[in-house]
Design an enzyme around this catalytic site. Structure first.
Site, mmCIF file in Angstrom:
data_model
loop_
_atom_site.group_PDB
_atom_site.id
_atom_site.type_symbol
_atom_site.label_atom_id
_atom_site.label_comp_id
_atom_site.label_asym_id
_atom_site.label_seq_id
_atom_site.Cartn_x
_atom_site.Cartn_y
_atom_site.Cartn_z
ATOM 1 N N GLU A 255 0.834 -1.203 0.000
ATOM 2 C CA GLU A 255 0.000 0.000 0.000
ATOM 3 C C GLU A 255 0.866 1.249 0.000
ATOM 4 O OE1 GLU A 255 -3.089 0.218 -0.499
ATOM 5 O OE2 GLU A 255 -3.713 -1.858 -0.210
ATOM 6 N N HIS B 13 -26.467 -11.574 -5.056
ATOM 7 C CA HIS B 13 -25.102 -11.366 -4.552
ATOM 8 C C HIS B 13 -24.525 -12.683 -4.007
ATOM 9 C CE1 HIS B 13 -22.160 -9.042 -1.806
ATOM 10 N NE2 HIS B 13 -22.193 -10.236 -1.230
ATOM 11 N N ARG C 52 -15.018 -14.494 5.126
ATOM 12 C CA ARG C 52 -15.606 -13.158 5.072
ATOM 13 C C ARG C 52 -16.160 -12.723 6.414
ATOM 14 N NH1 ARG C 52 -21.241 -14.031 5.043
ATOM 15 N NH2 ARG C 52 -21.734 -11.867 4.645
ATOM 16 N N ASP D 178 -20.111 5.931 10.706
ATOM 17 C CA ASP D 178 -18.986 6.342 9.874
ATOM 18 C C ASP D 178 -19.525 6.799 8.525
ATOM 19 O OD1 ASP D 178 -16.347 6.726 9.021
ATOM 20 O OD2 ASP D 178 -15.674 4.964 10.134
ATOM 21 N N THR E 240 -9.263 0.476 -0.655
ATOM 22 C CA THR E 240 -9.188 -0.981 -0.534
ATOM 23 C C THR E 240 -7.842 -1.250 0.117
ATOM 24 O OG1 THR E 240 -10.536 -1.424 -2.490
ATOM 25 C CG2 THR E 240 -8.987 -3.156 -1.816
HETATM 26 C C1 HEM Z 1 -16.889 -15.319 -0.013
HETATM 27 C C2 HEM Z 1 -17.677 -14.619 -0.802
HETATM 28 C C3 HEM Z 1 -18.891 -13.901 -0.298
HETATM 29 C C4 HEM Z 1 -20.016 -14.421 0.224
HETATM 30 C C5 HEM Z 1 -20.357 -15.873 0.451
HETATM 31 C C6 HEM Z 1 -20.874 -13.311 0.566
HETATM 32 C C7 HEM Z 1 -22.129 -13.437 1.123
HETATM 33 C C8 HEM Z 1 -22.874 -12.403 1.608
HETATM 34 C C9 HEM Z 1 -24.126 -12.534 2.281
HETATM 35 C C10 HEM Z 1 -24.837 -13.834 2.591
HETATM 36 C C11 HEM Z 1 -24.551 -11.302 2.584
HETATM 37 C C12 HEM Z 1 -25.867 -10.924 3.242
HETATM 38 C C13 HEM Z 1 -25.738 -10.773 4.729
HETATM 39 C C14 HEM Z 1 -27.111 -10.559 5.339
HETATM 40 O O1 HEM Z 1 -27.994 -11.386 5.122
HETATM 41 O O2 HEM Z 1 -27.268 -9.566 6.062
HETATM 42 C C15 HEM Z 1 -23.559 -10.377 2.139
HETATM 43 C C16 HEM Z 1 -23.617 -9.036 2.310
HETATM 44 C C17 HEM Z 1 -22.678 -8.158 1.827
HETATM 45 N N1 HEM Z 1 -21.573 -8.456 1.088
HETATM 46 FE FE1 HEM Z 1 -20.978 -10.289 0.550
HETATM 47 N N2 HEM Z 1 -20.264 -12.142 0.219
HETATM 48 C C18 HEM Z 1 -19.045 -12.447 -0.315
HETATM 49 C C19 HEM Z 1 -18.126 -11.566 -0.810
HETATM 50 C C20 HEM Z 1 -18.275 -10.209 -0.833
HETATM 51 C C21 HEM Z 1 -17.353 -9.283 -1.451
HETATM 52 C C22 HEM Z 1 -16.068 -9.642 -2.194
HETATM 53 C C23 HEM Z 1 -17.840 -8.046 -1.237
HETATM 54 C C24 HEM Z 1 -17.258 -6.778 -1.726
HETATM 55 C C25 HEM Z 1 -16.521 -6.003 -0.997
HETATM 56 C C26 HEM Z 1 -19.054 -8.184 -0.479
HETATM 57 C C27 HEM Z 1 -19.813 -7.150 0.007
HETATM 58 C C28 HEM Z 1 -20.931 -7.284 0.772
HETATM 59 C C29 HEM Z 1 -21.665 -6.185 1.343
HETATM 60 C C30 HEM Z 1 -21.312 -4.712 1.246
HETATM 61 C C31 HEM Z 1 -22.753 -6.725 2.006
HETATM 62 C C32 HEM Z 1 -23.857 -5.979 2.746
HETATM 63 C C33 HEM Z 1 -24.907 -5.624 1.752
HETATM 64 C C34 HEM Z 1 -26.163 -5.051 2.352
HETATM 65 O O3 HEM Z 1 -26.534 -5.425 3.481
HETATM 66 O O4 HEM Z 1 -26.768 -4.223 1.668
HETATM 67 N N3 HEM Z 1 -19.295 -9.503 -0.279
HETATM 68 N N4 HEM Z 1 -22.555 -11.073 1.528
HETATM 69 CA CA LIG Z 2 -13.960 7.039 9.657
#
Ligand code: HEM
Ligand SMILES: [Ca+2]
Length: 251
Positions: A73, A173, A186, A195, A234
């Site tokens: 970084e 997603h 994760r 924030d 990032t």
């Molecule tokens: C290992 C891969 C991943 C899996 C299995 C995964 C799965 C999930 C799941 C199940 C949720 C929903 C949580 C809930 O029900 O409240 C979630 C939310 C989220 N994930 Fe992922 N995710 C993965 C990778 C990523 C990546 C690479 C990012 C990008 C930075 C990301 C960003 C987010 C964000 C920002 C949320 C919150 C979204 C919201 O509540 O509006 N995820 N993820």
């Molecule tokens: Ca801050």
């Protein structure tokens, strides 16, 4: 939704605090000042011991992780992730860190604060199949050497969609990402109102190519159209014991 704030137990258990809702996460990215190299070698060498002692002193109040970003970084050399049942305890730790030898010779580049929550969408009730997929997936890669932290913020259009519409997009997603749980760990912190971001996403992996493919697969879903911040910064770093991070910086 009822806030679930677990009581602080007598002892902080890594496996417990990292899986509970209602736990605060503080991420602080530091850049060493040029003057750090002028600190006498003896003092730089003992800096690791000093930080180790500080972590030991606070071990019943905070879980401390320290990561090395120097060489990967521009704006940081290392960063902390503090997990705490009480945010004020995380603040106390970070405040005391600032008066250590390393702390005195470093500037804060970024601070991110968030809190863990129960699943909002992919819960047993709302999305049983994907929830089962989530809970049955196991990490099977080698011990992760890399850490990635990405703050994410969504726009008003997203937050104004109905819960059903948002659930649908979060299912989109989750579907392509489940397979990556074999190579990627994760963790999600919620930051809205605490924030300038909505989420702090935290990942550990030993397979950065898989992570790159994962990020690409999420760039291709509709949810991505609602992002007004994705990264910036990032943060990519490597995983070591806190002592080893300071030692590496003292070389
Ligand atoms: C290992 C891969 C991943 C899996 C299995 C995964 C799965 C999930 C799941 C199940 C949720 C929903 C949580 C809930 O029900 O409240 C979630 C939310 C989220 N994930 Fe992922 N995710 C993965 C990778 C990523 C990546 C690479 C990012 C990008 C930075 C990301 C960003 C987010 C964000 C920002 C949320 C919150 C979204 C919201 O509540 O509006 N995820 N993820
Ligand atoms: Ca801050």
């Amino acid at each position: 939704q009822q806030a679930m704030q677990p009581m602080q137990p007598m002892k902080i258990e890594r496996g417990t605090i990292l899986t509970q809702p209602g736990v605060f996460g503080v991420f602080t990215m530091f850049k060493l000042r040029p003057d750090w190299s002028k600190v006498p070698a003896m003092e730089r060498k003992s800096a690791a011991e000093e930080v180790k002692k500080l972590i030991e002193k606070h071990k019943d109040n905070v879980l401390v992780d320290l990561y090395l970003t120097r060489g990967l970084e521009t704006n940081s050399d290392f960063f902390f992730r503090i997990n705490a049942y009480d945010l004020a305890k995380a603040q106390t730790f970070m405040r005391e860190f600032r008066s250590t030898t390393v702390g005195k010779n470093a500037d804060v580049f970024e601070t991110l604060v968030g809190v863990t929550k129960p699943l909002n969408y992919i819960s047993k009730d709302k999305s049983p199949e994907l929830n089962a997929g989530l809970s049955s997936a196991t990490y099977s890669g080698p011990a992760p050497r890399y850490v990635i932290v990405i703050p994410v913020k969504k726009n008003a259009e997203w937050w104004n969609m109905s819960p059903e519409e948002r659930l649908k997009e979060m299912e989109v997603h989750t579907t392509p990402t489940l397979a990556y749980l074999a190579n990627v760990k994760r963790k999600l912190y919620h930051s809205t109102g605490l924030d300038d971001t909505d989420f702090i996403t935290y990942f550990e992996t030993d397979d950065l190519t898989a992570f790159n493919n994962l990020a690409l697969s999420l760039a291709q879903v509709k949810e991505n159209k609602f992002h007004v911040r994705w990264g910036s910064p990032t943060t990519l770093g490597t995983i070591h014991s806190p002592e080893d991070v300071i030692k590496a910086l003292a070389e």
